[in-house]
Design a protein around this motif. Structure first.
Motif, short mmCIF file in Angstrom:
data_model
loop_
_atom_site.label_atom_id
_atom_site.label_comp_id
_atom_site.label_asym_id
_atom_site.label_seq_id
_atom_site.Cartn_x
_atom_site.Cartn_y
_atom_site.Cartn_z
N PHE A 37 19.20 -3.19 25.97
CA PHE A 37 18.36 -3.66 24.85
C PHE A 37 16.88 -3.33 25.10
O PHE A 37 16.13 -3.04 24.17
N GLY A 38 16.50 -3.40 26.39
CA GLY A 38 15.11 -3.10 26.74
C GLY A 38 14.75 -1.65 26.42
O GLY A 38 13.65 -1.36 25.94
N THR A 39 15.71 -0.75 26.68
CA THR A 39 15.42 0.67 26.41
C THR A 39 15.65 1.02 24.94
O THR A 39 15.25 2.08 24.48
N ALA A 40 16.33 0.11 24.23
CA ALA A 40 16.71 0.41 22.84
C ALA A 40 15.51 0.71 21.97
O ALA A 40 15.58 1.51 21.03
N ARG A 41 14.37 0.04 22.27
CA ARG A 41 13.17 0.25 21.44
C ARG A 41 12.75 1.71 21.41
O ARG A 41 12.16 2.18 20.46
N ARG A 42 13.08 2.42 22.51
CA ARG A 42 12.65 3.82 22.60
C ARG A 42 13.58 4.76 21.84
O ARG A 42 13.16 5.84 21.45
N TRP A 43 14.83 4.40 21.72
CA TRP A 43 15.75 5.39 21.13
C TRP A 43 16.54 4.90 19.91
O TRP A 43 17.21 5.69 19.27
N VAL A 44 16.43 3.60 19.62
CA VAL A 44 17.17 3.11 18.44
C VAL A 44 16.24 3.10 17.23
O VAL A 44 15.13 2.58 17.31
N HIS A 45 16.73 3.68 16.15
CA HIS A 45 15.91 3.82 14.95
C HIS A 45 16.40 2.82 13.91
O HIS A 45 17.54 2.90 13.45
N TYR A 46 15.54 1.85 13.59
CA TYR A 46 15.89 0.90 12.54
C TYR A 46 15.13 1.26 11.28
O TYR A 46 13.90 1.36 11.30
N GLU A 47 15.88 1.44 10.20
CA GLU A 47 15.26 1.87 8.95
C GLU A 47 14.24 0.83 8.48
O GLU A 47 13.18 1.16 7.98
N ALA A 48 14.57 -0.46 8.73
CA ALA A 48 13.70 -1.54 8.28
C ALA A 48 12.32 -1.44 8.95
O ALA A 48 11.29 -1.71 8.34
N ASP A 49 12.32 -1.03 10.26
CA ASP A 49 11.05 -0.88 10.97
C ASP A 49 10.16 0.16 10.30
O ASP A 49 8.95 0.02 10.20
N GLU A 50 10.85 1.24 9.89
CA GLU A 50 10.12 2.33 9.26
C GLU A 50 9.43 1.87 7.98
O GLU A 50 8.35 2.30 7.63
N ARG A 51 10.16 0.94 7.28
CA ARG A 51 9.59 0.44 6.03
C ARG A 51 8.54 -0.62 6.28
O ARG A 51 7.94 -1.15 5.36
N GLY A 52 8.38 -0.99 7.55
CA GLY A 52 7.41 -2.01 7.90
C GLY A 52 7.87 -3.40 7.59
O GLY A 52 7.10 -4.33 7.45
N ALA A 53 9.18 -3.58 7.47
CA ALA A 53 9.74 -4.89 7.14
C ALA A 53 9.75 -5.79 8.35
O ALA A 53 9.77 -5.32 9.46
#
Lengths: 309, 477
Positions: free
Chosen positions: A293-309
């Motif tokens: 989970f710690g490394t997930a921030r680097r390689w997991v792409h969440y669409e919601a993050d992209e939208r700034g949600a």
């Protein structure tokens, strides 16, 4: 006012009744959680500090069990090594296989529903039955060895040669890949065609579409399957004990951590020590999960993050 | 309003009442599942019937378990039970509960003991000492002393040792296999080697020399072998004794895995492997099952196939070997040869132990049945399955029927007598309170040495340390 007061009392009473009814409905789950989850977890934690042979009351021995597993359990080192080897190979291979199958099943082809069902069927087979099927298939006189012989190749002794026993276990792990495939398939269905179409208009070929669009959008699903896979692979037991027995034959090559725990608990009647091993296994899995989970921030792409949600 | 509601609640089951009742019902079901199964017959653990007899006049129902075995083996106990009922009409023994032969039998037995509803008596295939030391079994000494057949003097001391821990006896080694050498006489004769029992090698060196006469390699494939030094933990215990060693010193309650004798034993086996078998433990295994039974990969047993001249096995193999028809007729058995560090030929044994689990509801009645089985019941047992009766009171004229059918009455009687005699020279075994753990460590050390993963000294030292650590926990308890 009197009417209002009566209504308030009535509402309060109704709320209480509803609350009680709600608690009653939740009660089975809460009881289950307390009796079958929380109590065993706490009991294992307590027992790990004791000497306990089931028939006599547990006796507190402090950190002796933990000291022993760190300093005086040679078979544990082997079991940990085998389990890590297994997890490092089996989990990525299973993810790749499941992803590959999901991509194929995501194609619009005739009778695709039949294929989906067929690939899911092995997931319904109990692990012990799966292990027995593989014992028959990979037996020196079985069909797989027959293929090797027909090709003029020496047939591996899958379950009696230490060089081949772990690969055989990994093959067995790869067989019931249906659940992960379905999860990947659901993830693929969530990706809008419009994104791939847009990439195609921009000149992206099929590989680039997969690499630049599909895979990044699938990373949350990969994360889910990875975490589940790692947890599962560190707890491999049924297949290993059917194939290698409680000693992990041949030459301890199939001795996994869970089997080591099992034999201390039920073969050597050392429940306290087995509990300590269990606690350490849980902590190790927890640490690995947190690491992922710690490394997930680097390689997991969440669409919601992209939208700034 | 209140009256009407009350009226409704009396005549219909409300949701709340339903939930309450369901909860109570579930709880009751759970408690009944956790509680003990009611035992038929009186709970007479406190009764004072003389040992060796069932309590007279009382109706007694006993339960009897065995960890596993063939259908023939299991049903044999029903015949014994029926015979017992003829002389003790008040005792009814239920159908024998026959397990799967796996480790889970001990799990189940332990769970039933912990739950307070064990069987009245059971057979064990693992050491009673290990279970007795953990308080899982009833000590039997008082019952043995006043019994008809089971006094201490009626059992070979080396075999009864497998039931004794800290001055108490936790089981009866009712039948047992004893270990010896099985050899193919026809292969010996083809090479002009004397094939009679008296001429068989008396020492390891002689056996090693003899083995080379038969061993033949085709490049890296072992086609035929004299004797392959492949052992399990039980046979290694005997092999250790043949070299003047032991794995557990019961007098001093300590393991002696890393003794000089045991290090020398493993070194000897390693040298043998290197000299005759190209030093590759796995290479040997890929060519055949160098034994007398089908291996886990279904490879044919090399002994029956005429590809292995000499094998070590228990007396049960004399009955089992015809399950795979040998390609030859003439075979014989001989005592185990003595190692360089040893001075006396000894044998080993693997018994069926009779025990009474802790909390057995009818201890005296159960023991009376076990006492009967030790001398009378074993005759039926032996007729079914050639496990050797151990009790000295069993008449001597016993013949393994499966051997008699193939090789004649005289040879079968000779073989039976030979194996019974081997029991009298059996080395004490199965005496460690952590026997299963110790066996696993012994075998682990052996495999490490034979696969060149560790030196004999290092492997045995590591195993010794682990065993002592495990033992300390049990003894401390």
């Amino acid at each position: 006012m009197a009417i209002l007061a009566t209504r308030r009392v009535g509402r309060g009473s109704m709320r209480r009744r509803e609350a009680i009814a709600g608690m009653l409905f939740v009660a089975p789950w809460v009881i289950y959680l307390l009796v079958f989850i929380a109590y065993p977890v706490l009991a294992v934690l307590y027992l790990s500090f004791t000497e306990y042979t089931i028939l006599e009351p547990p006796r507190l021995i402090g950190l002796d069990n933990y000291h022993r597993l760190l300093t005086n359990d040679p078979a544990l080192r082997i079991a940990v090594g085998n389990t890590i080897y297994y997890a490092l190979l089996a989990v990525p291979l299973r993810l790749l296989l499941a992803l590959g199958l999901a991509l194929l099943m995501n194609m619009r082809a005739r009778g695709i529903a039949v294929y989906r069902a067929l690939f899911y069927v092995p997931s319904l087979v109990p692990p012990v039955v799966g292990a027995i099927i593989f014992l028959v298939l990979l037996n020196p006189s079985g069909p797989v060895s027959g293929i090797f012989t027909a090709l003029g190749l020496p047939a591996p002794r899958w379950f009696s040669d230490p060089a081949w026993s772990k690969p055989a276990l990994i093959l067995l792990y790869l067989w019931p890949v249906g659940v992960e495939t379905l999860v990947f398939l659901a993830g693929l269905k969530e990706i809008p065609d419009s994104l791939r179409d847009a990439a195609a208009i921009d000149g992206a070929g099929p590989w680039q579409q997969f690499w630049r669009v599909t895979l990044p959008l699938l990373t949350p699903t990969i994360l889910f399957n990875l975490v589940i896979g790692v947890i599962y692979s560190f707890q491999v037991f049924d297949q290993a004990i059917v194939i290698g027995g409680s000693n992990g034959e041949p030459l301890e090559s199939t001795l996994m951590v869970m089997m080591h725990i099992y034999r201390h608990a039920f073969r050597y009647f050392a429940m306290g020590y087995a509990s300590a091993l269990g606690v350490v296994l849980v902590l190790a899995i927890l640490a690995l999960t947190l690491l992922i989970f710690g490394t997930a921030r680097r390689w997991v792409h969440y669409e919601a993050d992209e939208r700034g949600a | 309003m209140r009256a009407r509601n009350n009226g409704v609640s009396r005549t219909r089951l409300s949701r709340r009442s339903f939930l309450r009742l369901a909860g109570l019902g579930g709880g009751a079901a759970l408690l009944s599942a956790c509680g003990g199964t009611p035992q038929p017959g009186p709970a007479s653990s406190g009764s004072q019937a003389p040992a060796g007899e069932a309590p007279a006049g009382e109706s007694v129902a006993l339960s009897f378990w065995t960890p596993g075995g063939s259908e023939e083996f299991c049903r044999g106990f029903d015949t014994i039970a029926a015979n017992y009922k003829q002389v003790n009409p008040n005792v009814a023994i239920g159908p024998t509960q026959c397990g799967t032969g796996d480790d889970d039998f001990n799990e189940l037995l332990l769970a039933r003991i912990a739950g307070g509803n064990p069987p009245d008596a059971t057979i064990l295939w693992t050491s009673p000492v290990a279970l007795g030391a953990r308080g899982a079994l009833e000590p039997l000494d008082d019952l043995m002393q006043s019994s008809q057949n089971s006094q201490v003097a009626n059992w070979p001391a080396g075999v009864l040792a497998s039931c004794q821990f800290q001055g108490q006896t936790y089981g009866l080694p009712v039948t047992s296999g004893s270990y010896a050498v099985f050899y193919n006489q026809e292969l010996f004769e083809e090479r002009g080697i004397p094939a009679d029992r008296a001429s068989f090698p008396k020492t390891w060196d002689e056996l090693r020399q003899l083995s080379k006469e038969f061993t033949r390699w085709n490049n890296n494939t072992l086609e035929m072998a004299g004797f392959v030094p492949q052992f399990d933990a039980v046979t290694l215990t005997v092999w250790s004794a043949l070299n003047g060693g032991q794995f557990y010193d019961s007098a001093n309650s300590r393991h002696t895995l890393d003794s000089e004798a045991n290090i020398a034993m493993l070194q000897y086996l390693l040298d043998w492997l290197d000299e005759e078998y190209q030093g590759d433990y796995n290479q040997i295994a890929s060519a055949a099952g160098w034994d007398m039974s089908l291996d886990s990969d279904g490879l044919e047993p090399a002994w029956q196939a005429g590809r292995l001249a000499v094998a070590i096995n228990g007396s049960w193999a004399a009955g089992d070997l015809y399950q795979v028809q040998p390609v030859f007729e003439a075979w014989n058995v001989a005592p185990l040869p003595v190692g360089p560090g040893g001075s006396t030929a000894v044998s080993g044994y693997w018994p069926n132990w009779l025990v009474i689990p802790k909390g057995s509801p009818q201890r005296e009645a159960a023991f009376a049945y076990l006492d009967y089985m030790s001398v009378e019941g074993v005759k039926v047992w032996f007729a079914n399955i050639p496990d050797l009766p151990v009790n000295n009171k069993v008449e001597g004229d016993l013949v393994m029927q499966s051997v008699a059918e193939k090789r004649g009455e005289e040879f079968a009687r000779d073989v039976t007598d030979f194996f019974r005699q081997q029991l009298t020279v059996a080395t004490p075994m199965w005496t460690s309170p952590v026997q299963d753990f110790a066996n696993d460590q012994i075998f682990r050390a052996y495999e490490q040495v034979m696969s060149k993963a560790a030196s004999p000294k290092d492997a045995l030292s590591e195993a010794q340390q682990a065993c002592e650590s495990q033992l300390a926990q049990v003894l401390r308890g």
